[in-house]
Each structure stands twice: as structure tokens, then as C-alpha cells.
Design an enzyme around this catalytic site. Structure first.
Site, PDB file in Angstrom:
ATOM      1  N   SER A  78       4.125  -6.254   2.808  1.00  0.00           N
ATOM      2  CA  SER A  78       2.808  -6.242   3.454  1.00  0.00           C
ATOM      3  C   SER A  78       1.791  -6.950   2.564  1.00  0.00           C
ATOM      4  CB  SER A  78       2.397  -4.809   3.801  1.00  0.00           C
ATOM      5  OG  SER A  78       1.265  -4.789   4.641  1.00  0.00           O
ATOM      6  N   LEU A  79       0.776  -6.236   2.031  1.00  0.00           N
ATOM      7  CA  LEU A  79      -0.200  -6.907   1.176  1.00  0.00           C
ATOM      8  C   LEU A  79       0.482  -7.575  -0.012  1.00  0.00           C
ATOM      9  CD1 LEU A  79      -1.284  -5.682  -1.829  1.00  0.00           C
ATOM     10  CD2 LEU A  79      -1.580  -3.680  -0.390  1.00  0.00           C
ATOM     11  N   GLN A 118       0.832  -1.198   0.000  1.00  0.00           N
ATOM     12  CA  GLN A 118       0.000   0.000   0.000  1.00  0.00           C
ATOM     13  C   GLN A 118       0.870   1.253   0.000  1.00  0.00           C
ATOM     14  OE1 GLN A 118      -3.315  -0.770   2.458  1.00  0.00           O
ATOM     15  NE2 GLN A 118      -4.233   1.239   2.250  1.00  0.00           N
ATOM     16  N   ARG A 176      -9.039  -8.588   4.339  1.00  0.00           N
ATOM     17  CA  ARG A 176      -7.941  -8.002   5.106  1.00  0.00           C
ATOM     18  C   ARG A 176      -8.075  -6.479   5.192  1.00  0.00           C
ATOM     19  NH1 ARG A 176      -2.530  -6.187   3.960  1.00  0.00           N
ATOM     20  NH2 ARG A 176      -0.948  -6.953   5.420  1.00  0.00           N
ATOM     21  N   HIS A 206       0.118  -2.858  11.124  1.00  0.00           N
ATOM     22  CA  HIS A 206       1.273  -3.604  11.639  1.00  0.00           C
ATOM     23  C   HIS A 206       1.617  -3.219  13.069  1.00  0.00           C
ATOM     24  CE1 HIS A 206       1.898  -5.564   7.825  1.00  0.00           C
ATOM     25  NE2 HIS A 206       1.820  -4.390   7.233  1.00  0.00           N
ATOM     26  N   GLN A 220       1.626 -11.435  10.484  1.00  0.00           N
ATOM     27  CA  GLN A 220       2.029 -10.240   9.726  1.00  0.00           C
ATOM     28  C   GLN A 220       1.134  -9.033  10.007  1.00  0.00           C
ATOM     29  OE1 GLN A 220       0.501  -9.090   6.149  1.00  0.00           O
ATOM     30  NE2 GLN A 220       2.313  -9.587   4.918  1.00  0.00           N
TER      31      GLN A 220
END
Length: 313
Positions: free
Chosen positions: A94-95, A10, A119, A203, A252
């Protein structure tokens, strides 16, 4: 093999992303159409026409970025690319780790789109708007920032969310604690300490409800062993077992993205060329700052695809 494929997270989204690929290649259009159908939404229209604030919504940005990555990869696959034969490792920020797993065949495209929509919604819903915050800290060591977070937190959540390398760290947690940590970082000598315009404290431990939602969602999805190992965000080590991968994806949500350590690990294990598949050039820029021995290659336009296929042979 000295090649790793990486996938952006992102912040790499931009109105218009993927449009050139869709106009040039039927394989790319097929990806966007499948994602649209799976989500029951014309996400591709938002990607190509905006508005920007709608694309930036976490629930849209996450599957949208994955779709662009998979569209580029689909074109490359049609051109003869075999990840199993040409690529040593995959990783994503991340994603982007979901994109990496989709690329490696662990999740189907439809399942990946659905998981990222879940998510995004779960992460947004985990903390009321305004209660959490994130800040970028430039120019301090991780140990210094950890100490600052501990001092600023005083019982509330404040932690390192991303270690992006090149002296760039992102902290996340309760807004008062993050604001205090940014102030303390300035006093400590940080080059910059900037509050980020984000909608949630990603996170961090405040994302625990979203982690539980992902545990449920991942349990319902078929996961195959990846064609090549995925270097996980939470450990910066390669995983191939589907159960370990699912557990890592749950962790994560609340844990640090260890991107500096990921790129270092890739370099130490024979990777000399890092392809960034998808929107933007963020990961390529980070790679240059982390390890100048690794050559970054961006792949997000038809011309990029053509150039990448020549490199890959």
C-alpha cells in the site's frame, strides 16, 4: 540477483520508530529533518514521543512510515549500498509502494512525503467517519470471500482490499455490507472474521475521490524511471515506465493490494531473500507464510542495518 527490498504499510507504525536510527546516524537524522521541513510539522517528534493516536492518524502514519524506511536506507547507502547493483526488485505494501519508488529514485524524498500527506488526507476525507469499515477474514480462499462480498454487498460496496497470504484477507466497503460479510464468513467456516479499528474503507471503490486527488497530485510531480523495477500492488507485476507507475498508483487507491501474488511472483523470478526496510516485521511474517523458500530479513534498527550490510556485501 536474488534480493528484493520491500517496504511496510499502515499498521506497522509504533511510537519510538526510527529513534534509534536518528540517534546513531546523521544520515537518518537528515531524512527525518527533511520530511519535517517538507510537511512543515515536527512529525519526527510524534513518531518518537507520540501520542499514539496522533501517530496513527492516516495523514501522519503514511509519511512517518516512509521516513523510517528511507532513514534506514539512507544509512545503508552511506555504507556503500547501491540498489541498482544489489537489488533485483522493490515492492511496498500500500503506502509502502511510495517508499519503494522513493528508494528506487522515481520520486524525491520531499515529493514522496508530500504525496503521502495528500494521500492520507484524501483517503480520510473520501468517506464520512462511520460509513465505511474493514474486516479481516482468516482461513478462507479468495474465491469464497469474493462470493461472500458479492452476496453481502447487494448493490453497495464490499470487496477484497488486501490479499496478504497465509489465508489472511481483508475486506472493505460500506459498513453494513462489511459487517454482513464478516457474519457470512463465520458461517462459511472462517477461522476468524474480525472488524478492524480503521478510520476509513481503504482500497475499496468508496475511495474513488481520493484516487482522483492522487491523479492530480501525481501529475504535478517529476517521476524518474526506477533504478530497479517496482512490483506493483494492483498487478503483482514489475513496472519501470513512470507513466504506468503513476497510473498504477491511482488505481491502487481503490484496488486490491495483491501482496500474496507479489511475493509469489518474486519467488518465481529468482528472489530468495526479502529485506523488509522500515518499521516492524509484518511483511517478514507474511513472507514466511507465503513462501518458505524466501528468507525474510528485517531492517529497522542500527543492529539490523549492520547485519544487513554484511549480507549484502
Amino acid at each position: 540477483m536474488g534480493i528484493a527490498f520491500t517496504f511496510p504499510g499502515q499498521g506497522s507504525q509504533a511510537v519510538g520508530m526510527g529513534r534509534e536510527l536518528a540517534e546513531a546516524f546523521g544520515e537518518a537524522r537528515d531524512v527525518f529533518e527533511e520530511v519535517d521541513e517538507e510537511l512543515n510539522q515536527r512529525l519526527s517528534r510524534i513518531m518518537w514521543e507520540g501520542p499514539e493516536d496522533e501517530l496513527t492518524l492516516t495523514a501522519n502514519a503514511q509519511p512517518a512510515l516512509m521516513a523510517v524506511s528511507m532513514a534506514a536506507l539512507g544509512v545503508m547507502a552511506k555504507g556503500g549500498l547501491s540498489i541498482r547493483d544489489k537489488v533485483a526488485y522493490v515492492a511496498g505494501h500500500s503506502l509502502g509502494e511510495y517508499s519503494a519508488l522513493c528508494a528506487a529514485g522515481t520520486f524525491s524524498l520531499a515529493d514522496t512525503a508530500r504525496l503521502l500527506r495528500i494521500r492520507g488526507n484524501a483517503m480520510q476525507a473520501a468517506v464520512p467517519v462511520g460509513e465505511g469499515a474493514m474486516a479481516a477474514i482468516i482461513g478462507l480462499e479468495p474465491s469464497d470471500v469474493e462470493a461472500i462480498c458479492a452476496k453481502a454487498g447487494r448493490g453497495s460496496v464490499c470487496q477484497i482490499a488486501n490479499d496478504n497470504g497465509g489465508g489472511q484477507l481483508v475486506i472493505s466497503g460500506a459498513r453494513p455490507a462489511v459487517e454482513e460479510a464478516a457474519r457470512l464468513a463465520g458461517e462459511k467456516g472462517a477461522k476468524r472474521a474480525i472488524m478492524l479499528p480503521v478510520s476509513a474503507p481503504f482500497h475499496s471503490a468508496l475511495m474513488a475521490p481520493a484516487a482522483e486527488r492522487m491523479r492530480e497530485a501525481l501529475a504535478e510531480v517529476k517521476a524518474n524511471p526506477p533504478a530497479v523495477p517496482v512490483v506493483a500492488n494492483v498487478s503483482a507485476t514489475p513496472l519501470s515506465d513512470p507513466e504506468e507507475i503513476a497510473a498504477s498508483l491511482v488505481e491502487q487507491v481503490t484496488a486490491r493490494v495483491r501482496w500474496r501474488e507479489t511475493v509469489d511472483w518474486l519467488g518465481e523470478n529468482g528472489v530468495d531473500t526479502l529485506f523488509e526496510i522500515g518499521s516492524g516485521k509484518v511483511l517478514s511474517g507474511l513472507a514466511r507464510r507465503i513462501n518458505r523458500e524466501i528468507k525474510p530479513v528485517t531492517v529497522n534498527t542500527p543492529a539490523d542495518v549492520e547485519a544487513a550490510m554484511k549480507v549484502l556485501g
